[in-house]
Design a protein around this motif. Structure first.
Motif, mmCIF file in Angstrom:
data_model
loop_
_atom_site.group_PDB
_atom_site.id
_atom_site.type_symbol
_atom_site.label_atom_id
_atom_site.label_comp_id
_atom_site.label_asym_id
_atom_site.label_seq_id
_atom_site.Cartn_x
_atom_site.Cartn_y
_atom_site.Cartn_z
ATOM 1 N N VAL A 59 4.300 -64.344 -28.258
ATOM 2 C CA VAL A 59 4.209 -65.793 -28.478
ATOM 3 C C VAL A 59 4.406 -66.550 -27.172
ATOM 4 C CG1 VAL A 59 5.314 -67.785 -29.576
ATOM 5 C CG2 VAL A 59 4.877 -65.718 -30.907
ATOM 6 N N LYS A 60 5.388 -66.138 -26.366
ATOM 7 C CA LYS A 60 5.662 -66.838 -25.105
ATOM 8 C C LYS A 60 4.469 -66.774 -24.158
ATOM 9 C CE LYS A 60 8.345 -62.906 -23.255
ATOM 10 N NZ LYS A 60 8.637 -62.250 -24.547
ATOM 11 N N ASP A 61 3.694 -65.703 -24.238
ATOM 12 C CA ASP A 61 2.553 -65.560 -23.337
ATOM 13 C C ASP A 61 1.375 -66.419 -23.783
ATOM 14 O OD1 ASP A 61 3.793 -63.510 -21.647
ATOM 15 O OD2 ASP A 61 3.757 -62.344 -23.500
ATOM 16 N N PHE A 62 1.187 -66.519 -25.091
ATOM 17 C CA PHE A 62 0.163 -67.430 -25.606
ATOM 18 C C PHE A 62 0.517 -68.863 -25.220
ATOM 19 C CE2 PHE A 62 -1.820 -70.067 -28.889
ATOM 20 C CZ PHE A 62 -3.117 -69.582 -28.884
ATOM 21 N N VAL A 63 1.781 -69.238 -25.388
ATOM 22 C CA VAL A 63 2.227 -70.581 -25.013
ATOM 23 C C VAL A 63 2.067 -70.789 -23.503
ATOM 24 C CG1 VAL A 63 4.223 -72.127 -24.880
ATOM 25 C CG2 VAL A 63 3.797 -70.803 -26.971
ATOM 26 N N ARG A 64 2.339 -69.749 -22.724
ATOM 27 C CA ARG A 64 2.158 -69.833 -21.256
ATOM 28 C C ARG A 64 0.715 -70.169 -20.909
ATOM 29 N NH1 ARG A 64 1.387 -65.125 -17.665
ATOM 30 N NH2 ARG A 64 1.811 -63.854 -19.510
ATOM 31 N N GLN A 115 2.050 -78.965 -33.749
ATOM 32 C CA GLN A 115 3.230 -78.889 -34.600
ATOM 33 C C GLN A 115 3.730 -77.448 -34.704
ATOM 34 O OE1 GLN A 115 5.023 -81.346 -36.058
ATOM 35 N NE2 GLN A 115 6.436 -79.865 -36.967
ATOM 36 N N SER A 116 2.811 -76.524 -34.904
ATOM 37 C CA SER A 116 3.191 -75.110 -34.991
ATOM 38 C C SER A 116 3.724 -74.595 -33.656
ATOM 39 C CB SER A 116 1.994 -74.265 -35.435
ATOM 40 O OG SER A 116 1.602 -74.602 -36.753
ATOM 41 N N LEU A 117 3.096 -75.021 -32.565
ATOM 42 C CA LEU A 117 3.572 -74.610 -31.237
ATOM 43 C C LEU A 117 5.003 -75.108 -31.022
ATOM 44 C CD1 LEU A 117 1.683 -74.597 -27.898
ATOM 45 C CD2 LEU A 117 3.853 -75.814 -28.031
ATOM 46 N N GLU A 156 10.789 -73.953 -30.445
ATOM 47 C CA GLU A 156 12.158 -74.215 -30.893
ATOM 48 C C GLU A 156 12.809 -72.965 -31.471
ATOM 49 O OE1 GLU A 156 11.326 -78.943 -31.916
ATOM 50 O OE2 GLU A 156 11.491 -77.465 -33.548
ATOM 51 N N LEU A 157 12.037 -72.189 -32.214
ATOM 52 C CA LEU A 157 12.557 -70.960 -32.809
ATOM 53 C C LEU A 157 12.950 -69.942 -31.746
ATOM 54 C CD1 LEU A 157 13.028 -69.084 -35.285
ATOM 55 C CD2 LEU A 157 10.607 -68.422 -35.089
ATOM 56 N N GLY A 209 15.599 -72.002 -28.853
ATOM 57 C CA GLY A 209 16.797 -72.694 -29.295
ATOM 58 C C GLY A 209 16.912 -74.113 -28.772
ATOM 59 N N VAL A 210 15.815 -74.671 -28.202
ATOM 60 C CA VAL A 210 15.870 -76.055 -27.735
ATOM 61 C C VAL A 210 15.978 -76.991 -28.935
ATOM 62 C CG1 VAL A 210 14.564 -75.576 -25.632
ATOM 63 C CG2 VAL A 210 13.346 -76.297 -27.694
ATOM 64 N N LYS A 211 16.493 -78.182 -28.696
ATOM 65 C CA LYS A 211 16.721 -79.160 -29.753
ATOM 66 C C LYS A 211 15.406 -79.596 -30.386
ATOM 67 C CE LYS A 211 18.893 -83.668 -30.547
ATOM 68 N NZ LYS A 211 19.598 -84.808 -29.890
ATOM 69 N N PRO A 212 15.324 -79.614 -31.720
ATOM 70 C CA PRO A 212 14.094 -80.053 -32.401
ATOM 71 C C PRO A 212 13.740 -81.498 -32.046
ATOM 72 C CG PRO A 212 15.519 -78.902 -33.927
ATOM 73 C CD PRO A 212 16.335 -79.127 -32.676
#
Length: 259
Positions: free
Chosen positions: A151-156, A190-192, A197-198, A201-204
């Motif tokens: 997931v982190k790589d897709f977001v990257r 929204q899903s990203l 956040e999941l 752990g950053v604040k929603p």
């Protein structure tokens, strides 16, 4: 158009048209075009990319998928293109996918250059489609089902395509920093947001809208750093001008694995 070696060299080698496109120009079959290329001594192109790269899950595959989801496009006839102003990103992707042609440079606007790679592949288009990367995807794009470790790589990849990081000083002398990612698809952003956040752990926070674009934003220094360290964990590739700003903020990409 005359059937000459010069015209075929221009269409096939310089204009980079496919045999099918040339066939349509002359009103002939692809077989006829292939025979003319052989007759004129024009070497036919090899497969433009390494299909094995797209078939085996990896951190860099999902980076490429995220980048194409945000800043690339695919057409109905499987024409696939990525064009960006950041040469380091396009050249990196070209190496990853085994792109056999030169990266092309073109002017976009008065002073801006764009670098692009493009190819046609039914196999790659089919793989892209499984992850929602389809023709006319801008407003319909949804966050795809991805193994959690990628997931982190897709977001990257999405961040390198449609993200922004800003640091500086306000007029009152205080430092400011922010990270934002935009999309024309509310569902996607929204899903990203929920994935980030999941996993970090950053604040929603809430997704905001402006002129039809939906934005996810972080502005706390600690959360901007946390986001960056999650995304670049292991000091993987990222657009140089964006990654450098995170380093200026104090991000450490060599930390132990982040969820």
């Amino acid at each position: 158009m005359d059937i000459t070696k010069e015209n075929f060299e221009r269409l096939y080698l310089l204009d980079d048209l496919t045999q099918r496109e040339i066939a349509e120009i002359f009103g002939r079959s692809q077989c006829w075009v292939r025979n003319r290329l052989i007759e004129f001594g024009i070497t036919t192109r090899k497969q433009s990319v390494n299909l094995n790269f797209f078939e085996k899950p990896s951190r860099e595959l999902f980076y490429v998928l995220g980048l194409w989801a945000s800043d690339g496009y695919v057409t109905d006839d499987c024409y696939i293109e990525l064009g960006m102003a950041d040469k380091d990103v396009v050249e990196h992707v070209a190496r990853l996918i085994g792109y056999v042609r030169p990266v092309k440079e073109r002017s976009k606007g008065r002073h801006k250059k764009q670098y692009r790679i493009h190819f046609r592949s039914r196999a790659v288009a089919d793989i892209f489609s499984k992850y929602g990367i389809t023709p006319r995807k801008s407003k319909t794009l949804k966050f795809p089902e991805i193994p959690q470790q990628y997931v982190k790589d897709f977001v990257r990849g999405v961040f390198d395509g449609d993200g922004c990081v800003q640091i500086g000083k306000r007029s009152d002398g205080f430092d400011y920093q922010s990270v934002s990612i935009v999309s024309a698809s509310r569902d996607f952003i929204q899903s990203l947001k929920e994935k980030v956040e999941l996993h970090t752990g950053v604040k929603p926070t809430k997704v905001t809208e402006n002129n039809g674009l939906f934005s996810y934003r972080l502005s706390s220094k600690s959360e901007v750093i946390k986001f960056a360290e999650w995304m670049y964990q292991g000091d993987v590739f990222g657009m140089s001008r964006k990654k450098t700003k995170f380093i200026e903020l104090g991000a450490d990409f060599t930390r132990e694995e982040v969820a």
